[in-house]
Design a protein around this motif. Structure first.
Motif, PDB file in Angstrom:
ATOM      1  N   LYS A  56     -15.426  42.957  65.777  1.00 58.54           N
ATOM      2  CA  LYS A  56     -14.387  42.155  65.239  1.00 58.54           C
ATOM      3  C   LYS A  56     -14.393  40.783  65.703  1.00 58.54           C
ATOM      4  O   LYS A  56     -14.062  40.022  65.035  1.00 58.54           O
ATOM      5  CB  LYS A  56     -13.154  43.018  65.618  1.00 58.54           C
ATOM      6  CG  LYS A  56     -12.014  42.507  65.169  1.00 58.54           C
ATOM      7  CD  LYS A  56     -11.707  42.762  63.789  1.00 58.54           C
ATOM      8  CE  LYS A  56     -10.342  42.299  63.256  1.00 58.54           C
ATOM      9  NZ  LYS A  56     -10.202  41.729  62.057  1.00 58.54           N
ATOM     10  N   GLU A  57     -14.591  40.622  67.031  1.00 57.18           N
ATOM     11  CA  GLU A  57     -14.723  39.542  67.766  1.00 57.18           C
ATOM     12  C   GLU A  57     -15.798  38.558  67.052  1.00 57.18           C
ATOM     13  O   GLU A  57     -15.853  37.079  66.850  1.00 57.18           O
ATOM     14  CB  GLU A  57     -14.848  39.347  69.035  1.00 57.18           C
ATOM     15  CG  GLU A  57     -13.830  40.015  69.989  1.00 57.18           C
ATOM     16  CD  GLU A  57     -14.035  40.202  71.519  1.00 57.18           C
ATOM     17  OE1 GLU A  57     -15.158  40.100  71.659  1.00 57.18           O
ATOM     18  OE2 GLU A  57     -13.065  40.824  71.849  1.00 57.18           O
ATOM     19  N   ARG A  58     -16.822  39.209  66.686  1.00 60.69           N
ATOM     20  CA  ARG A  58     -17.992  38.390  66.153  1.00 60.69           C
ATOM     21  C   ARG A  58     -17.821  38.006  64.574  1.00 60.69           C
ATOM     22  O   ARG A  58     -18.378  36.897  64.033  1.00 60.69           O
ATOM     23  CB  ARG A  58     -19.550  39.352  66.194  1.00 60.69           C
ATOM     24  CG  ARG A  58     -20.559  38.424  66.076  1.00 60.69           C
ATOM     25  CD  ARG A  58     -21.722  39.192  66.422  1.00 60.69           C
ATOM     26  NE  ARG A  58     -22.719  38.404  66.067  1.00 60.69           N
ATOM     27  CZ  ARG A  58     -24.086  38.975  66.053  1.00 60.69           C
ATOM     28  NH1 ARG A  58     -24.496  40.233  66.543  1.00 60.69           N
ATOM     29  NH2 ARG A  58     -25.133  38.346  65.539  1.00 60.69           N
ATOM     30  N   TYR A  59     -17.154  38.875  63.892  1.00 59.41           N
ATOM     31  CA  TYR A  59     -16.837  38.642  62.440  1.00 59.41           C
ATOM     32  C   TYR A  59     -15.359  38.933  62.394  1.00 59.41           C
ATOM     33  O   TYR A  59     -14.870  39.874  61.741  1.00 59.41           O
ATOM     34  CB  TYR A  59     -17.710  39.842  61.672  1.00 59.41           C
ATOM     35  CG  TYR A  59     -19.188  39.765  61.840  1.00 59.41           C
ATOM     36  CD1 TYR A  59     -19.830  38.899  61.306  1.00 59.41           C
ATOM     37  CD2 TYR A  59     -19.791  40.603  63.077  1.00 59.41           C
ATOM     38  CE1 TYR A  59     -21.338  38.882  61.357  1.00 59.41           C
ATOM     39  CE2 TYR A  59     -20.972  40.780  63.036  1.00 59.41           C
ATOM     40  CZ  TYR A  59     -21.738  39.754  62.457  1.00 59.41           C
ATOM     41  OH  TYR A  59     -23.266  39.998  62.558  1.00 59.41           O
ATOM     42  N   PRO A  60     -14.612  37.906  62.607  1.00 62.88           N
ATOM     43  CA  PRO A  60     -13.170  37.989  62.529  1.00 62.88           C
ATOM     44  C   PRO A  60     -12.545  37.888  61.095  1.00 62.88           C
ATOM     45  O   PRO A  60     -11.499  38.587  60.877  1.00 62.88           O
ATOM     46  CB  PRO A  60     -12.654  36.883  63.116  1.00 62.88           C
ATOM     47  CG  PRO A  60     -14.076  35.725  63.205  1.00 62.88           C
ATOM     48  CD  PRO A  60     -14.996  36.754  63.211  1.00 62.88           C
ATOM     49  N   GLN A  61     -13.498  37.638  60.274  1.00 63.75           N
ATOM     50  CA  GLN A  61     -12.748  37.583  58.790  1.00 63.75           C
ATOM     51  C   GLN A  61     -13.547  38.413  57.673  1.00 63.75           C
ATOM     52  O   GLN A  61     -13.114  39.206  56.907  1.00 63.75           O
ATOM     53  CB  GLN A  61     -12.816  36.199  58.037  1.00 63.75           C
ATOM     54  CG  GLN A  61     -12.022  35.089  58.778  1.00 63.75           C
ATOM     55  CD  GLN A  61     -10.513  35.467  58.998  1.00 63.75           C
ATOM     56  OE1 GLN A  61     -10.004  35.605  57.879  1.00 63.75           O
ATOM     57  NE2 GLN A  61      -9.861  35.381  60.060  1.00 63.75           N
ATOM     58  N   GLU A  62     -14.856  38.360  57.610  1.00 60.19           N
ATOM     59  CA  GLU A  62     -15.852  39.140  56.705  1.00 60.19           C
ATOM     60  C   GLU A  62     -17.043  39.385  57.465  1.00 60.19           C
ATOM     61  O   GLU A  62     -17.447  39.032  58.182  1.00 60.19           O
ATOM     62  CB  GLU A  62     -15.997  38.123  55.735  1.00 60.19           C
ATOM     63  CG  GLU A  62     -16.887  38.714  54.568  1.00 60.19           C
ATOM     64  CD  GLU A  62     -17.135  37.753  53.362  1.00 60.19           C
ATOM     65  OE1 GLU A  62     -18.396  37.805  53.062  1.00 60.19           O
ATOM     66  OE2 GLU A  62     -16.070  37.177  52.842  1.00 60.19           O
ATOM     67  N   MET A  63     -17.498  40.494  57.061  1.00 58.40           N
ATOM     68  CA  MET A  63     -18.757  41.136  57.559  1.00 58.40           C
ATOM     69  C   MET A  63     -19.604  41.447  56.453  1.00 58.40           C
ATOM     70  O   MET A  63     -18.971  42.159  55.460  1.00 58.40           O
ATOM     71  CB  MET A  63     -18.397  42.231  58.464  1.00 58.40           C
ATOM     72  CG  MET A  63     -19.794  42.889  59.189  1.00 58.40           C
ATOM     73  SD  MET A  63     -19.019  43.993  60.333  1.00 58.40           S
ATOM     74  CE  MET A  63     -20.575  44.322  61.251  1.00 58.40           C
TER      75      MET A  63
END
Length: 192
Positions: A56-63
């Motif tokens: 979540k920290e690495r991809y806060p918007q989209e993954m």
């Protein structure tokens, strides 16, 4: 022009999400046929999405995830799918509601679908949202607990200034009491 009271845009989005669900269900049953593989982009903030705090920290918007060679435990539910993937050598379980999907792409046949996340007539069941929220709390508590135990296990290294100005590790006293060397705070202050 008349107003679209039937909301064809939402009906089509939901039908296409149903196609993604059927595709994933088939792959879950039989595996990936031929050269087929999928890139699935999703909104990490959408209701019901479950990813680790690290992701979540690495991809806060989209993954975007790739289902090709190394994925496991693909489980297809009524409202979401769950899959195991490895990120930087760390295994993770993700839960992604179909309503969170922004894109689905199979490069082997140049097949692509785009979605507006949240633009759906489908309501996620309250039980799913509560379960994801509860799991997130448990995972957060577990991560905090591990961080605290790592801090306790990590030896505290204190340095002192030698006469020549270089740092040296503080050494235990030789009087056998197991205590460390007492160092003045002045040893850590920057000299100007």
């Amino acid at each position: 022009m008349s107003e679209d009271l039937l909301r064809y845009d939402i009906l089509i989005q939901d039908a296409l999400r149903g196609a993604v669900k059927k595709i994933l269900a088939e792959v879950g049953r039989t595996g990936l046929p031929g050269d087929h593989h999928f890139y699935i982009a999703f909104d990490t903030n959408a209701p019901g999405v479950r990813v680790s705090q690290r992701l979540k920290e690495r991809y806060p918007q989209e993954m975007t995830i790739v289902l090709q060679h190394q994925f496991w435990d693909l489980a297809i539910g009524e409202h979401a799918f769950e899959v195991g993937l490895s990120f930087g050598g760390v295994p993770e379980k993700l839960l992604v509601p179909y309503s969170a999907i922004k894109g689905f792409f199979d490069p082997s046949v140049q097949f692509a679908l785009e979605f507006d996340p949240g633009k759906t007539a489908e309501e996620l069941p309250e039980e799913l949202l509560e379960a994801v929220e509860e799991l997130a709390k448990v995972e957060q508590e577990h991560a905090e607990s591990e961080a605290k135990s790592d801090e306790k296990a990590k030896p505290l290294e204190v340095t002192a200034k030698e006469e020549d100005g270089k740092d040296k590790p503080a050494t235990p006293s030789s009087d056998g009491d197991g205590g460390g060397e007492v160092v003045s705070l002045d040893a850590f202050r920057k000299k100007t």
